[in-house]
Design an enzyme around this catalytic site. Structure first.
Site, mmCIF file in Angstrom:
data_model
loop_
_atom_site.group_PDB
_atom_site.id
_atom_site.type_symbol
_atom_site.label_atom_id
_atom_site.label_comp_id
_atom_site.label_asym_id
_atom_site.label_seq_id
_atom_site.Cartn_x
_atom_site.Cartn_y
_atom_site.Cartn_z
ATOM 1 N N SER A 2 -1.421 3.240 8.205
ATOM 2 C CA SER A 2 -2.152 3.947 7.148
ATOM 3 C C SER A 2 -3.613 4.236 7.489
ATOM 4 O O SER A 2 -4.230 5.083 6.860
ATOM 5 C CB SER A 2 -2.081 3.184 5.832
ATOM 6 N N LYS A 42 -8.323 -0.218 3.589
ATOM 7 C CA LYS A 42 -8.496 1.218 3.345
ATOM 8 C C LYS A 42 -9.990 1.542 3.382
ATOM 9 O O LYS A 42 -10.841 0.660 3.357
ATOM 10 C CB LYS A 42 -7.956 1.634 1.969
#
Length: 190
Positions: free
Chosen positions: A49, A92
């Protein structure tokens, strides 16, 4: 000196060595716990990701000290507790903080009316995702105070705030700052 005194002093010397060893082990374990709790934590990245910034299998350090002195800022790469799976840590990039408005327009992320320059995405489009059950995500989205909008750099392969909504700032466990393994990826995170 009698034989009994020699055996007694030898036995007390062994006991002292065991006590010293036990104290040293306790100090090392205590310092290790304190460093992990208050200073830094190492993580292995299990998914793609955050590619190309952080590759699957990379080992990163996430430090905690800077957030004692400053707030989380857009652009920071953070580790945080997954809002869906208790105990799991995600990583993230922060795109917006409390009070900012996020929109996705023509594959671009727009914050407070300004399209972001995001070279770390490799030009991948930032499209809306189908929100998780119970998540209220629609655009434009105003990030609630005390929350963060986070997105993976690999925009076509990341379940992030587009999926689960803004995260609570208190769920942040650290600021990811360095890839330390494998050696060919060694270096600071930007």
């Amino acid at each position: 000196m009698y034989a009994g005194e020699h055996a007694e002093s030898k036995g007390s010397g062994v006991l002292r060595a065991i006590v010293r060893l036990a104290v040293m082990v306790a100090v090392v374990l205590g310092l290790s716990w304190a460093l992990r709790t208050f200073v830094f934590q190492a993580y292995e990245i299990p998914s793609g990701s955050m590619e190309q910034t952080i590759m699957t299998g990379d080992m990163v350090f996430s430090e905690k000290v800077s957030y004692y002195a400053r707030d989380v800022e857009p652009g920071d790469i953070v580790t945080f507790y997954d809002p869906e799976i208790p105990g799991r840590i995600l990583i993230k990039r922060v795109v917006a903080t409390g009070g900012q408005t996020v929109d996705l327009v023509d594959g671009k992320v727009v914050v407070d009316g300004v399209a972001l320059d995001e070279p770390y995405t490799g030009g991948l489009p930032s499209e809306p995702l189908t929100p998780a059950p119970g998540a209220d995500v629609s655009y434009p989205y105003t990030v609630p105070e005390g929350h963060l909008w986070v997105m993976g750099d690999n925009r076509t392969n990341s379940q992030d705030s587009r999926y689960f909504g803004a995260i609570d700032e208190s769920s942040v466990t650290g600021h990811a700052v360095w890839v330390y393994w494998p050696f060919e990826n060694f270096g600071p995170l930007t």
